[in-house]
Motif scaffolding. Structure first.
Motif, PDB file in Angstrom:
ATOM      1  N   ARG A  44      26.246  45.047  48.937  1.00 33.26           N
ATOM      2  CA  ARG A  44      27.793  44.785  49.060  1.00 33.26           C
ATOM      3  C   ARG A  44      28.019  43.787  49.971  1.00 33.26           C
ATOM      4  O   ARG A  44      28.926  44.078  50.987  1.00 33.26           O
ATOM      5  N   GLU A  82      38.929  44.075  41.899  1.00 31.58           N
ATOM      6  CA  GLU A  82      38.132  44.462  42.921  1.00 31.58           C
ATOM      7  C   GLU A  82      37.580  45.691  42.861  1.00 31.58           C
ATOM      8  O   GLU A  82      38.009  46.672  42.351  1.00 31.58           O
ATOM      9  N   SER A  84      34.002  48.315  44.006  1.00 30.21           N
ATOM     10  CA  SER A  84      33.581  49.120  45.218  1.00 30.21           C
ATOM     11  C   SER A  84      32.976  48.259  46.213  1.00 30.21           C
ATOM     12  O   SER A  84      31.681  47.875  46.139  1.00 30.21           O
ATOM     13  N   GLY A  85      33.824  48.001  47.351  1.00 29.71           N
ATOM     14  CA  GLY A  85      33.324  47.368  48.451  1.00 29.71           C
ATOM     15  C   GLY A  85      32.267  46.071  48.467  1.00 29.71           C
ATOM     16  O   GLY A  85      31.353  46.272  48.861  1.00 29.71           O
ATOM     17  N   ARG A  86      32.783  44.946  47.963  1.00 27.65           N
ATOM     18  CA  ARG A  86      32.074  43.624  47.986  1.00 27.65           C
ATOM     19  C   ARG A  86      30.913  43.707  47.012  1.00 27.65           C
ATOM     20  O   ARG A  86      29.869  43.003  47.202  1.00 27.65           O
TER      21      ARG A  86
END
Length: 90
Positions: A44, A82, A84-86
């Protein structure tokens, strides 16, 4: 796509005294020098906004790669937007 044939629990192809983990394996067209496989886990650390893998992700994978081995990289988003978290995306 070819079927995956897993070796039996007792692998008779390993020479005496050699662990089956270090015996080559063919999976379809893929030839592995050994049977130690590194599974995926999410770092991530992709760069926003498009999920481009960061230099940290590249270095992390390079440090863990082995010649003739198999490393399954982290999950990748296939839809725009976008995730899940980068997480990295296409």
């Amino acid at each position: 796509m070819s079927a995956l044939t897993l070796p039996s629990a007792i692998d008779r192809s390993a020479p005496a005294g050699v662990s089956p983990l270090f015996v080559p394996l063919h999976i379809g067209d893929i030839a592995l020098r050994h049977r130690v496989v590194l599974g995926a886990w999410p770092l991530r650390r992709a760069l926003p906004p498009h999920g481009v893998p960061s230099p940290h992700m590249v270095a992390h994978s390079a440090q863990r790669a082995t010649p003739g081995g198999l490393m399954i990289c982290e999950p990748t988003l296939v839809a725009p937007g976008e995730g899940s978290g980068r997480a990295p995306g296409l």
